[in-house]
Design a protein around this motif. Structure first.
Motif, PDB file in Angstrom:
ATOM      1  N   GLN A 369      16.917 -20.910  -4.550  1.00  0.00           N
ATOM      2  CA  GLN A 369      18.095 -22.137  -4.545  1.00  0.00           C
ATOM      3  C   GLN A 369      18.373 -22.407  -6.259  1.00  0.00           C
ATOM      4  O   GLN A 369      17.559 -22.397  -6.685  1.00  0.00           O
ATOM      5  N   ARG A 373      22.201 -24.828  -3.702  1.00  0.00           N
ATOM      6  CA  ARG A 373      23.002 -23.462  -2.849  1.00  0.00           C
ATOM      7  C   ARG A 373      21.972 -22.351  -2.793  1.00  0.00           C
ATOM      8  O   ARG A 373      21.132 -22.028  -3.854  1.00  0.00           O
ATOM      9  N   TRP A 374      21.820 -21.802  -1.843  1.00  0.00           N
ATOM     10  CA  TRP A 374      21.065 -20.693  -1.685  1.00  0.00           C
ATOM     11  C   TRP A 374      21.427 -19.351  -1.966  1.00  0.00           C
ATOM     12  O   TRP A 374      22.950 -19.023  -1.725  1.00  0.00           O
TER      13      TRP A 374
END
Lengths: 402, 544
Positions: A369, A373-374
């Motif tokens: 991450q 956001r991954w």
């Protein structure tokens, strides 16, 4: 009152505190604690990085009081230990410590731990998980007694390149002559402290075992003797990095203890944990799991334990292992970390046989991450031959001064 | 040598066993080339050395901390196996004239409180400052292990690389792009003015903008120098600094170990007199001793002035290069004291038991004072009220001094290459040392009593021992006119020299100094490309 001296109102107590609790609390600025066998212990006290470097550069103090500890004694103590453990216990002399596993009848590992032969007919067994029932079941027919001494012995793990120098300054004469896996009792503050040259960091280090009443004095003595040496109290997070860097297994993280495993195929044999060297099938006596392990040796294990050198700098936490990029899933990562001294992105895990031979390449799919956001990245990983980190000083006797 | 025996010829000779020379040689040896490194000193390491100059003390007597060293190189050359361990250090503080201090803490809450103590309004500004600096670091870090494009070239490779740069710029978005353009030309004082109101906080942060450079905090371009000091990391923690266990020589020794593992050779006490050239192609080197060693390629790790004005015949280098080398800005501006102490000096300004002392500490609590220190340098004198970046590695690294004793490294800004235009005299060197010790003693009353031995290094000592022209620690100023495709000169930024087979790999090339090892690695990549060998030199792993 119960046999353990517990009051009816024990539920009001919450978590237990080790004899070192107040000293740790004094140093704590992070307020991050976790449960370990009913005790509260710190993840980190001040800063993980500096705590980690105390292990690899100076000296670190880690509270291992919550470990499960059992004293086994009696005329049949050796035979009993030989029955329980996979290793040949006749080889473990008085004053020595052995690392071993013990299995159930299916040859699946219940736990791993260290066995201290404190006298001819007496052992101390230290384990991650509780073992009282395992001991009771196996004691049938042996002239021994066993006691849960978990709460009766306070213990510190003292690890790092300066530990021998500091212990000498405390006054433990002859400490520098202790070889790896030796144990010896020393006089301290009107009592005795048992010191073993053991640890969970893959480095030079000692474990100190003492009665809870004198435990605080021992802590203070280490910090006083080490005041010029940057001694640091550490939490579990720093230790976790060091043990993964050293490629050491952890029960409950890398493998599910057989006694608490529900799902078929989830427990692991010693062979599947890469611990073949601990299994002495021909030691001349029957031991738990022997028949199943003979069968497994002939048939071959299902899984292989792998230590992976992963490309890139994203840690492969909880990643699947694949035979090629986007290929077939062949295993999983059980522990992963960036190794700050080995300077490797390391992962421990398990792959299906016959994958994962030393030197071969597998793939991992890493999720990580960044600002919520991954992201996903495929990375190559090479199967290593042995630990990622294995300094000379770990076994050197006497150890170097710095 | 018996008559008729054929002299050994190397694939590559690298001149100078500094960390970049060793890095370059290690990658070339790893690729299978027959490599020799020649070094003028009896010891290797250049400015990354550990010297045992007094009893049981070990001095990192030139460079003293580590952060910019590229992790990809560390890993690829397996320097951990060869004994390198970099330990992050903690703390750091600036002392004020009125007996207070401002500390640097890793813990964000403690740091906020510390700023609040001095200037409440600067607390949020500090977070904004950190975010912006992180942006620029993230922008610039991927360029460190890449060869700069030549903007005048129409080769596919250069166009492709220019496109890479353009895309990165456009990715920033209009607001950040404006800020970034400004950042490269602005002074560190002007930059910090955009964030902070407290002069102490500005001074605490501005030190990184002047270290090693002939710029003052109010000189345009010094903001980039600050960034240059921030963009490193230890184990992914960007901006963190560490000690090499055993001193900075551990970096060089590990690189030498990697080089030797791959079959490379090192010869010490072998200074080079000249790079020999025939028909526009390199043929080898002549040593000071007169010995000739032949090689198909010669790589110079020396700075641009020493290389082109010292080792090459001007006829070989050519008028354009000679002129560019003459105009290359490489101004000596720093001195250093290495001090053996019998105990930990007291700083009454610090609370008792403060851990801050394990980090670097600074004296000079305002930008004004810093600029005045620079004014002295411009006039050809060492600063009367000098800025120091001091620290005691022995508080962290037990191998540097006996128990309870300490090695104090004191980096001093400013110290001129010549004193009012004349060469340094020994008395002046001593007087410079006294100035610095007196400066420190104002804040630490027992310091002088603890001193056991002092090594004083002005640009004169640094130049004569290490070979850096004027003692400039970066092998050339880090200003925009000497960065990226302008480093060391336009047209020569891709590590190739003016003749066939001649290369440069020192900090005078992109991306500059700071014990990064990136110039050495980038030059190796170019050499392997010219030889059409596969690339074994890593590029930046990126952050995405």
């Amino acid at each position: 009152m119960s046999s353990q001296g517990l009051a009816k109102e024990h539920y009001e107590m919450g978590l237990k505190k080790t004899p070192f609790y107040s000293r740790q609390k004094e140093l704590d600025i992070m307020n991050e604690w976790h449960r370990w066998s009913g005790y509260t212990v710190p993840n980190v006290l001040n800063d993980v990085t500096f705590e980690y470097f105390a292990i690899r550069n100076s000296a670190s103090v880690f509270d291992i009081t919550p470990m499960a500890k059992y004293r086994i004694k009696g005329p049949d103590a050796l035979d009993f230990m030989n029955r329980l453990l996979t290793r040949d216990m006749t080889k473990l002399r008085v004053g020595r410590v052995g690392y071993s596993v013990w299995c159930d009848d299916e040859g699946m590992v219940i736990d791993d731990g260290t066995v201290f032969r404190t006298s001819e007919n007496e052992y101390l067994l230290c384990a991650q998980e509780r073992q009282l029932e395992t001991l009771k079941r196996n004691a049938l027919g042996f002239d021994i007694s066993f006691d849960d001494v978990s709460d009766d012995i306070a213990a510190l793990s003292f690890q790092g390149p300066l530990t021998c120098t500091i212990l000498k300054k405390v006054g433990f004469e002859g400490i520098d002559q202790l070889k790896m896996f030796d144990l010896k009792e020393f006089a301290f503050a009107g009592t005795t402290v048992m010191i073993s040259r053991t640890g969970y960091t893959g480095d030079l280090g000692y474990e100190l075992w003492i009665n809870p009443e004198n435990a605080g004095d021992l802590w203070d003595a280490l910090f006083e003797a080490g005041k010029n040496y940057n001694v640091k109290a550490i939490g579990g997070d720093a230790l976790e990095i060091a043990r993964i860097e050293a490629g050491l297994l952890m029960a409950g993280k890398d493998f599910s203890p057989a006694t608490s495993t529900v799902r078929p195929g989830h427990a692991k044999s010693p062979y599947e944990l890469g611990l073949d060297w601990l299994v002495k099938l021909d030691k001349g006596v029957v031991f738990n799991g022997r028949r199943a392990l003979i069968q497994e040796r002939n048939k071959g294990p299902r899984y292989r334990f792998v230590r992976l050198d992963v490309e890139g700098n994203k840690t492969a936490c909880s990643a699947y292992i694949f035979d090629r990029q986007g290929g077939k899933t062949i295993g999983h990562v059980s522990s992963a970390a960036w190794a700050p001294t080995a300077k490797k992105n390391v992962a421990l895990g398990f792959v299906d046989m016959p994958y994962g031979e030393v030197g071969s390449t597998v793939w991992v799919e890493i999720y990580y991450q960044k600002e919520l956001r991954w992201n996903r990245r495929w990375a190559k990983a090479v199967v290593m031959d042995g630990p990622f980190y294995n300094p000379e000083r770990k076994t050197l006797t006497p150890p170097e001064a710095v | 040598m018996p008559r008729g025996a054929k002299m050994k010829s190397y694939d590559v000779i690298v001149i100078g066993a500094g960390h970049n020379g060793l890095t370059n040689a290690a990658f070339l040896a790893k690729a299978g080339l027959d490599v020799l490194v020649v070094e003028k000193n009896p010891h290797i390491g250049g400015a990354a050395v550990s010297r045992n100059l007094h009893k049981d003390w070990m001095y990192s007597n030139c460079s003293y901390v580590c952060s910019l060293f590229r992790p990809e190189i560390y890993r690829q050359l397996n320097l951990a196996k060869h004994g390198l361990q970099v330990i992050t250090y903690n703390g750091g503080f600036t002392l004020t004239q009125d007996g207070d201090y401002i500390g640097s803490y890793n813990d964000p809450e403690i740091m906020r409180r510390e700023i609040y103590r001095h200037s409440p309004v600067d607390v949020d500004a500090y977070d904004r400052f950190k975010t912006d600096i992180s942006k620029w670091c993230r922008f610039i870090r991927p360029m460190l292990l890449r060869t700069p494009p030549d903007p005048t070239s129409f080769k596919f490779r250069d166009l492709d690389e220019l496109r890479f740069l353009a895309r990165k710029f456009l990715d920033l978005g209009p607001r950040d792009l404006h800020d970034f353009m400004k950042f490269f030309t602005i002074s560190v004082a002007d930059y910090l003015d955009q964030y902070f109101t407290s002069d102490l906080i500005k001074a605490h942060k501005a030190g990184s903008g002047i270290i090693g450079t002939g710029l003052g905090p109010m000189s345009p371009g010094s903001a980039y120098v600050m960034l240059h000091h921030y963009m490193g990391d230890v184990d992914g923690s960007v901006g963190a600094w560490g000690f090499a266990r055993g001193g900075m020589g551990a970096v060089s020794n590990a690189l030498a170990g990697a080089l030797q593992e791959h079959g490379g050779e090192i010869r010490t006490n072998a200074g080079v007199e000249q790079i020999t050239v025939k028909n526009g192609t390199v043929t080898g080197v002549v040593l000071d001793s007169g010995e000739e060693i032949s090689a198909k390629r010669v790589v110079s790790n020396l700075d641009a002035k020493r290389t082109f004005l010292g080792l090459m015949d001007p006829k070989d280098a050519g008028e354009k290069v000679v002129k560019a080398a003459k105009n290359f800005k490489i101004r000596g501006s720093s001195g250093k004291l290495n001090i053996a102490l019998n105990g930990i000096p007291e700083f009454p300004a610090l609370p008792k038991g403060s851990d801050l002392i394990q980090g670097d500490f600074h004296i000079i609590d305002s930008l004004e004072r810093m600029e005045r220190a620079y004014d002295d340098w411009k006039a050809g004198r060492w600063s009367k009220d000098p800025y120091v970046d001091a620290l005691m590695p022995s508080l962290t690294d037990p191998t540097m001094a006996p128990e309870g004793k300490h090695f104090l490294s004191v980096f001093v800004q400013y110290c001129p290459p010549k004193v009012e235009g004349k060469d340094w005299t020994d008395d002046q060197v001593q007087a410079f040392g006294d100035t610095v010790i007196n400066q420190l003693a104002k804040y630490s009353p027992n310091l002088k009593d603890l001193i056991e031995h002092v090594e004083i290094r002005t640009p004169r000592e640094i130049e004569s021992e290490v070979g850096l022209t004027e003692g400039n620690i970066f092998q050339g100023e880090l200003t925009l006119d000497q960065l990226l495709f302008n480093r060391p000169f336009p047209g020569y930024a891709q590590y190739r020299g003016p003749v066939q087979g001649m290369y440069m790999c020192g900090s005078a090339t992109h991306p500059g100094g700071g014990v990064m090892a990136a110039p050495g690695a980038n030059a190796a990549r170019e050499i392997l490309m010219d030889l059409k060998l596969g690339n074994t030199v890593p590029e930046d792993e990126g952050d995405d």
